[in-house]
Scaffold this motif. Structure first.
Motif, PDB file in Angstrom:
ATOM      1  N   GLU A  77      13.849   7.225   1.409  1.00 37.51           N
ATOM      2  CA  GLU A  77      13.580   7.264   2.848  1.00 37.51           C
ATOM      3  C   GLU A  77      12.118   6.946   3.147  1.00 37.51           C
ATOM      4  N   THR A 165      21.532   0.085   8.228  1.00 39.67           N
ATOM      5  CA  THR A 165      22.539   1.083   7.854  1.00 39.67           C
ATOM      6  C   THR A 165      23.666   0.438   7.066  1.00 39.67           C
ATOM      7  N   GLN A 189      19.342   8.840  15.615  1.00 31.31           N
ATOM      8  CA  GLN A 189      17.968   8.685  15.134  1.00 31.31           C
ATOM      9  C   GLN A 189      17.222   7.483  15.693  1.00 31.31           C
ATOM     10  N   ARG A 214      14.022   3.464   8.002  1.00 27.49           N
ATOM     11  CA  ARG A 214      14.235   4.835   7.531  1.00 27.49           C
ATOM     12  C   ARG A 214      15.534   5.406   8.084  1.00 27.49           C
ATOM     13  N   ALA A 215      15.829   5.151   9.348  1.00 26.33           N
ATOM     14  CA  ALA A 215      17.067   5.670   9.938  1.00 26.33           C
ATOM     15  C   ALA A 215      18.288   5.103   9.230  1.00 26.33           C
ATOM     16  N   VAL A 217      18.532   4.172   6.066  1.00 26.71           N
ATOM     17  CA  VAL A 217      18.659   4.839   4.762  1.00 26.71           C
ATOM     18  C   VAL A 217      19.144   6.278   4.932  1.00 26.71           C
ATOM     19  N   THR A 218      18.534   7.013   5.856  1.00 25.95           N
ATOM     20  CA  THR A 218      18.926   8.404   6.081  1.00 25.95           C
ATOM     21  C   THR A 218      20.390   8.506   6.495  1.00 25.95           C
ATOM     22  N   SER A 219      20.832   7.637   7.375  1.00 28.11           N
ATOM     23  CA  SER A 219      22.219   7.667   7.857  1.00 28.11           C
ATOM     24  C   SER A 219      23.196   7.448   6.716  1.00 28.11           C
ATOM     25  N   LEU A 221      22.638   7.844   3.459  1.00 27.67           N
ATOM     26  CA  LEU A 221      22.561   8.938   2.479  1.00 27.67           C
ATOM     27  C   LEU A 221      23.307  10.184   2.965  1.00 27.67           C
ATOM     28  N   LEU A 222      23.206  10.484   4.251  1.00 26.19           N
ATOM     29  CA  LEU A 222      23.919  11.646   4.787  1.00 26.19           C
ATOM     30  C   LEU A 222      25.432  11.424   4.757  1.00 26.19           C
TER      31      LEU A 222
END
Length: 458
Positions: A77, A165, A189, A214-215, A217-219, A221-222
């Protein structure tokens, strides 16, 4: 799941390298080369980037992923955040002239971060993920019947975040349901206010894709960890199109030939480090200098005619004629065209601090007028009128500027651009090392591990 979101989720989850055309594979490799090169250059020249890199490094965590231009690494991230800030900072990255976005600016940082954090990832998998991500971002833009800017948003990073994403989800091998979850989580995000174009002293316009990368990657990964999202993140009654575009969109533009035709084949690469909307006028100005041999001393005034899109590159006119930051200068028709007419070139050096106070450029920029009164076959076309002191006028029209599918940069052009940018990195890459990286990347489909490619930058 609703039909539209499921169709997009299926495409992201199920598309394989073998589904890509040879042209899509070739263009994806060119996009990766160009994106990494301009990001390396931004690590040394980009305004505002240092804060993002320092913040990414200070947050700690597992050092898994490269920050371009740096020796140190960061978690996925954080690396996507730092590299996303670099992606657009020079305004030199690729674009899609029809969609009017930079689809790969957040896609490549997101994809590289996941590829390194979840190694081994093959070159073929990276190519597939970036091609998918680019396609999703471009199709989201092309499906709109109204610009998001009409409702106060700044479209490029919002739309391209869907591509980031998608690329991350594909590399994590998410299934359709998980991919739709990731697209849902993105909308919790990623955003960008249209106020970005009304604040010429702000650097946010330069580093905007940090948040989108970053959003993405975070999305993903979650979703990979089992966090569920919405049934209809795109077309739902409070989904993306309802919230951002008042449901003014065409679902067919999003899904037509999905998985069979890839928009990455229609990407444009920039020959000049400024907003793509300035390029037609820059090219016309350079024709004036090189073909018509017009010198700045001969010019009484300049009038640029174009469509509505060009108006943002001339407003407010006072700050566009005397920009105070590099990124505002790159979004200025008066400044970029005056630079081309005075110096016969527009390059990385044209936006360094000293160049922003070039007296001859500023004198000519003060005599440049932009009129949004001439629609062209392309939104970024322009007509340049050079009114000379002897009362003659030279009129030069460019509809499709250099770098697009109809007038592309050659492989050697892109390689030279990469070498130049890499030489401006915070940790400069010499020409021989840059050539080794280029040779490896242009054969990326043969590489078993993407992290082997990234070690060539250290």
């Amino acid at each position: 799941m609703s039909a539209l979101s499921q169709s997009v989720g299926d495409f992201i989850a199920r598309t394989r390298y073998e589904d890509l055309s040879p042209a899509a594979v070739d263009m994806t490799k060119r996009c990766l080369l160009d994106a990494i090169g301009v990001s390396l250059g931004a690590s040394g020249l980009g305004e505002g980037c240092r804060a993002f890199i320092d913040l990414a490094l200070e947050q700690g965590g597992r050092a898994q992923c490269a920050i371009l231009g740096e020796q140190r690494q960061a978690p996925p991230e954080a690396a996507a955040f730092a590299n996303g800030a670099l992606a657009h900072a020079l305004d030199y990255e690729d674009s899609h002239d029809g969609a009017l976005i930079h689809p790969n600016a957040p896609v490549v940082p997101a994809a590289l971060a996941i590829a390194e954090a979840f190694a081994p990832v093959s070159g073929r998998d990276l190519i597939t993920a970036v091609a998918i991500g680019c396609d999703v971002g471009v199709r989201m833009a092309l499906s709109l019947r109204v610009s998001l800017a009409e409702f106060g948003w700044y479209p490029p990073p919002i739309l391209a975040a869907f591509g980031a994403t998608a690329a991350a989800a594909r590399l994590l091998h998410l299934d359709t349901r998980q991919t739709v979850d990731a697209l849902s989580l993105l909308q919790c995000q990623s955003t960008c206010s249209g106020e970005i174009i009304h604040s010429p002293h702000s650097l946010v316009r330069a580093v905007r894709d940090a948040f989108a990368a970053r959003a993405g990657v975070t999305s993903a990964l979650l979703a990979h960890r089992g966090v569920t999202g919405f049934d209809a993140p795109l077309e739902g009654r409070a989904g993306f199109f309802a919230c951002y575009a008042r449901n003014q969109y065409d679902p067919q533009a999003l899904t037509a030939e999905l998985g069979r035709r890839f928009e990455i084949e229609n990407i444009s690469f920039k020959p000049w480090p400024s907003c793509r909307g300035t390029h037609a006028a820059i090219e016309a100005a350079l024709h004036g200098v090189r073909l018509h041999r017009i010198r700045p001393q001969q010019i009484d005034r300049v009038v640029i005619h174009g469509g509505r899109m060009l108006s943002m590159l001339a407003e407010p006119i006072d700050s566009k004629r005397r920009p105070s930051t590099a990124i505002d200068a790159k979004f200025s028709l008066p400044f970029t065209v005056a630079t081309a007419l005075v110096h016969g070139r527009v390059g990385l050096q044209s936006f360094l601090p000293g160049a922003l106070t070039d007296a001859e450029v500023l004198r000519l920029a003060a005599r440049i007028e932009v009129r949004s009164d001439a629609p062209h076959p392309t939104a970024i076309g322009a007509v340049l009128e050079l009114h000379l002191h002897d009362s003659t006028t030279t009129r030069i029209e460019v509809d499709r500027p250099r770098g697009g599918p109809g007038n592309p940069l050659s492989d050697e052009d892109l390689i030279e651009k990469f070498i130049e940018c890499a030489g401006h990195a915070a940790r400069p890459l010499d020409a021989a090392s840059a050539r080794r990286f280029v040779d490896t990347l242009l054969n990326l489909e043969q590489l078993e591990r993407v992290d082997d490619l990234m070690t060539l930058l250290h």
